[in-house]
Write an enzyme that holds these catalytic residues in place. Sequence first.
Site, PDB file in Angstrom:
ATOM      1  N   CYS A 289      14.903   4.333   2.881  1.00 15.97           N
ATOM      2  CA  CYS A 289      13.529   4.584   3.289  1.00 15.97           C
ATOM      3  C   CYS A 289      12.851   5.399   2.192  1.00 15.97           C
ATOM      4  CB  CYS A 289      13.528   5.368   4.594  1.00 15.97           C
ATOM      5  SG  CYS A 289      11.903   5.998   5.057  1.00 15.97           S
ATOM      6  N   ASP A 290      11.585   5.105   1.943  1.00 18.44           N
ATOM      7  CA  ASP A 290      10.886   5.807   0.862  1.00 18.44           C
ATOM      8  C   ASP A 290      10.140   7.052   1.344  1.00 18.44           C
ATOM      9  OD1 ASP A 290       8.836   4.648   2.282  1.00 18.44           O
ATOM     10  OD2 ASP A 290       7.914   3.652   0.578  1.00 18.44           O
TER      11      ASP A 290
ATOM     12  N   ARG B  55      -3.060   0.245  12.387  1.00 20.13           N
ATOM     13  CA  ARG B  55      -2.608   0.331  10.990  1.00 20.13           C
ATOM     14  C   ARG B  55      -2.415  -1.072  10.375  1.00 20.13           C
ATOM     15  NH1 ARG B  55      -3.180   1.949   6.232  1.00 20.13           N
ATOM     16  NH2 ARG B  55      -1.437   1.324   4.945  1.00 20.13           N
TER      17      ARG B  55
ATOM     18  N   TYR C 295       7.035  11.166  10.342  1.00 19.49           N
ATOM     19  CA  TYR C 295       7.187  10.277  11.499  1.00 19.49           C
ATOM     20  C   TYR C 295       7.507  11.023  12.798  1.00 19.49           C
ATOM     21  CZ  TYR C 295       6.662   6.010   8.846  1.00 19.49           C
ATOM     22  OH  TYR C 295       6.128   4.988   8.104  1.00 19.49           O
TER      23      TYR C 295
ATOM     24  N   HIS D  48      13.305   8.214   9.871  1.00 20.10           N
ATOM     25  CA  HIS D  48      12.005   8.479  10.479  1.00 20.10           C
ATOM     26  C   HIS D  48      12.120   9.506  11.604  1.00 20.10           C
ATOM     27  CE1 HIS D  48       9.716   4.646   8.950  1.00 20.10           C
ATOM     28  NE2 HIS D  48      10.306   5.332   7.986  1.00 20.10           N
TER      29      HIS D  48
HETATM   30  C1  G6P Z   1       6.385   4.560   4.802  1.00 21.50           C
HETATM   31  C2  G6P Z   1       7.695   4.320   5.490  1.00 21.50           C
HETATM   32  C3  G6P Z   1       8.039   2.881   5.494  1.00 21.50           C
HETATM   33  C4  G6P Z   1       6.908   2.074   6.067  1.00 21.50           C
HETATM   34  C5  G6P Z   1       5.611   2.362   5.361  1.00 21.50           C
HETATM   35  C6  G6P Z   1       4.463   1.684   6.093  1.00 21.50           C
HETATM   36  O1  G6P Z   1       6.507   4.349   3.446  1.00 21.50           O
HETATM   37  O2  G6P Z   1       8.764   5.031   4.967  1.00 21.50           O
HETATM   38  O3  G6P Z   1       9.194   2.707   6.263  1.00 21.50           O
HETATM   39  O4  G6P Z   1       7.187   0.716   5.962  1.00 21.50           O
HETATM   40  O5  G6P Z   1       5.381   3.725   5.330  1.00 21.50           O
HETATM   41  O6  G6P Z   1       3.346   1.733   5.324  1.00 21.50           O
HETATM   42  P1  G6P Z   1       2.012   0.932   5.679  1.00 21.50           P
HETATM   43  O7  G6P Z   1       1.150   1.319   4.549  1.00 21.50           O
HETATM   44  O8  G6P Z   1       2.359  -0.534   5.690  1.00 21.50           O
HETATM   45  O9  G6P Z   1       1.554   1.426   6.984  1.00 21.50           O
HETATM   46 MN    MN Z   2      10.665   4.290   6.057  1.00 20.30          MN
END
Ligand code: G6P
Ligand code: MN
Length: 441
Positions: free
Chosen positions: A171-172, A284, A264, A201
Amino acid sequence: MRETKIITIVGAGSSRTPALVGSIVDYKERFPLEKIIFFDIDPIRMGKMQRYMELVLKQEMPECQVIFTTDKELAYTGVDAVLVQMRAGNTAMRSLDEKIPLKHGLVGQETCGPGGFAYGMRSIGAMIEMVNDIRAVNKDAWILNYTNPAAIVAVALDKVFPDDKRILNLCDQPYSMMRTYAKILGKEEHTLKAEYFGLNHFGWFTDIVGKEDNKSYFNEVMDYLGTNEFKPYNAEQRSQSWLETYKRVNKYLSFFTEYLPNTYLQYYFFPEEIVEESDPNYTRADEAVASREKDVFELCAKAEGRDTLGDLEILKGSVFGNLMIEVAESILYDLNEDFVVIVKNNGIIPNFSPDAMIEVAGTLGKDGPTTPVYGEIKPFYKGLMEGQYAYELLTVESYLEESYEKALMALTLNRSIVDPQKAKAVLDDLMEANKDYWVLK
Ligand code: G6P
Ligand code: MN
């Protein structure tokens, strides 16, 4: 020069892939590639970005072979690593994951709460199929998975493929938050190291340490957040909902100041406030389509019919893309760099379920993650994590056994729901919307 490698990108039709290509270009000296295979089950979506990515790579890495395919055998044979970022059901289903719960007055989010449950159930099936497809032709490739909800996918893959030591879920978000702390501290991101524990998360930073001076910068960050709004390092590029998400870390800290929460956690600590602020007709998913997806598709459309990239910008600097490449690099070249990783607990947190897939700081080398023992966790966090892990485990069991009752137990355990009547009502709606993906009896 380092030995050249071959990678496959699964879910190449994601609007995040062009920025991943930008990261590949940025890291080309450190991580030289001889071949990149772009794979997606949806050739139309991938096709929208194909020309742009071909032109970027032709200009920046002319020696690298580039393949776009929907053929699994071609995609997985002879490759060193498979980088996975799929979304079963695409944006249309993400939108339902977010909107159906809101109709019931519950948090509408893609990875947390009932939406995360529905998405998790779709991801489990798609990921099991993919791992089987890869292993049918390639026993050794590293499977580096970013598919969400990573928490649920990690538990499911561990259950179904317990002996496969080359699957890693990532996960980033911790990486993104570390970059933000670095900015607050006025330091280079790679000079800092995290101490972290939790579930994906659903975790906390317990220290931020300078790698060179071995000094803790945790209190400095805490003090800063006591009087300043928490903003992501790239706030100017972020949509409103992400800015609100970071701000809620300040709110959390007005109650509990022991550790720094992952963003999260807001969905489990302030669900009512989040529901009130949400627009059930514009979530979102819509925001992401109207911003990131629109920008990327518009840029890629300009590449159609061209032979060279010309004045078209190369998308770069995405946290997600950089992390994927740094992780693959650290494993394939045995660098043992620091990352926050998702691993099986097995005593890392001695007073927590040994089978849980936890998120902690560690290093990545040729045999995957090495994670020191974290130590015992305190009752508050342990209590929260036990409930959340039980939710994750019951979600996976409900998928594998097609059990409606386990799904209901899972949702009732989720802190964003709690009430079994609400859990049942939302489950029934989600089940109907997801009937092409998962079935419960
Ligand atoms: C973060 C989370 C990811 C997720 C992303 C969603 O980077 O770590 O798990 O997929 O946010 O981002 P978005 O811009 O698509 O809402
Ligand atoms: Mn993530």
